[in-house]
Scaffold this active site. Structure first.
Site, mmCIF file in Angstrom:
data_model
loop_
_atom_site.group_PDB
_atom_site.id
_atom_site.type_symbol
_atom_site.label_atom_id
_atom_site.label_comp_id
_atom_site.label_asym_id
_atom_site.label_seq_id
_atom_site.Cartn_x
_atom_site.Cartn_y
_atom_site.Cartn_z
ATOM 1 N N SER A 1 34.592 62.379 45.510
ATOM 2 C CA SER A 1 35.435 61.432 44.783
ATOM 3 C C SER A 1 35.663 60.198 45.641
ATOM 4 O O SER A 1 35.679 60.280 46.880
ATOM 5 C CB SER A 1 36.787 62.075 44.448
ATOM 6 N N TYR B 1 44.494 66.448 47.054
ATOM 7 C CA TYR B 1 43.217 66.353 46.335
ATOM 8 C C TYR B 1 42.246 65.460 47.118
ATOM 9 O O TYR B 1 41.090 65.826 47.357
ATOM 10 C CB TYR B 1 43.421 65.795 44.929
#
Length: 233
Positions: free
Chosen positions: A129, A142
């Site tokens: 990501s 995250y």
């Protein structure tokens, strides 16, 4: 159609796009948990597997099932992931562990279970990501899990390179998932900050995964390819 691929979290969004892309010339197994696969994701050369990857023994069972059915495994796409809010004011050990478990530890477990079956030319591609380098507010764990995945990618590339096995990652930018589109105002904000002038589509990521998994990328390993449309350049 000789090569066999395993895609985790392949029933929706980016995972589904990857499955649909690879099925053109791979036999593909894919895992799912809460989203039942569309009937179009069925047929010869496809193997849906319902599994909670974080449960003890599941990664090993999945690899065993895939190899028993298809006889080999050439590509692993670590797509399954968990995004969950982890505000600094509220430390929830269970939430933090769940994120790290699925996003970072499951890829390691799958690789360990697959090692006896991987041959030179095999490829591992993980979905990272942009939040690995752009920390998301109230979801830093995250981002940290994806940063850890990037480092794991480099480390495994170094260790597996002598065996002819490549390990890379793709870091998506803002992607609109058809099953769960972003609100229009948030989409517009992402578009405003993206050089290409549009939000990403799952197919954009699937094409990058295909490239890194293919022999066209035979001299690429240990890399995290940003597919963001030039977000925040």
């Amino acid at each position: 159609m000789d090569k066999v691929a395993l895609v985790t979290g392949g029933a929706r969004g980016i995972g589904r796009a990857i499955v649909e892309d690879l099925r053109r010339d791979h036999r593909v197994a894919f895992t799912w948990l809460s989203t039942e696969p569309d009937p179009v994701l069925a047929g010869e050369g496809l193997q849906p597997i319902r599994s909670d990857l974080t449960q003890d023994g599941q990664p090993e069972a999945i690899i065993r099932d895939v190899v028993e059915r298809f006889g080999r495994l050439d590509v692993i796409v670590n797509n399954a992931g968990l995004v969950r809010s982890t505000p600094k004011e509220n430390f929830d050990r269970e939430d933090h562990r769940a994120i790290l478990d699925l996003n970072l530890l499951v890829p390691a477990a799958l690789l360990a279970a697959t090692m006896p079956h991987l041959k030179p030319g095999a490829a591992i591609v993980s979905i990272s990501s942009m939040n690995a380098v752009l920390p998301p507010k109230d979801a830093v764990i995250y981002g940290a899990s994806k940063a850890g995945l990037n480092l794991w990618t480099r480390g495994m590339a170094k260790e597996l390179g002598p065996q002819g096995i490549r390990v890379n990652a793709v870091a998506p930018g803002a992607i609109n998932i058809p099953e769960d589109p972003r609100p229009e105002d948030l989409t517009a904000l992402f578009v405003e900050n993206t050089a290409i002038g549009r939000i990403g589509r799952p197919e954009d990521i699937a094409k990058a995964v295909r490239f890194l998994a293919s022999d066209d990328a035979a001299f690429i390993t240990g890399e995290t390819l940003a597919v963001t449309g030039g977000y925040r350049l």
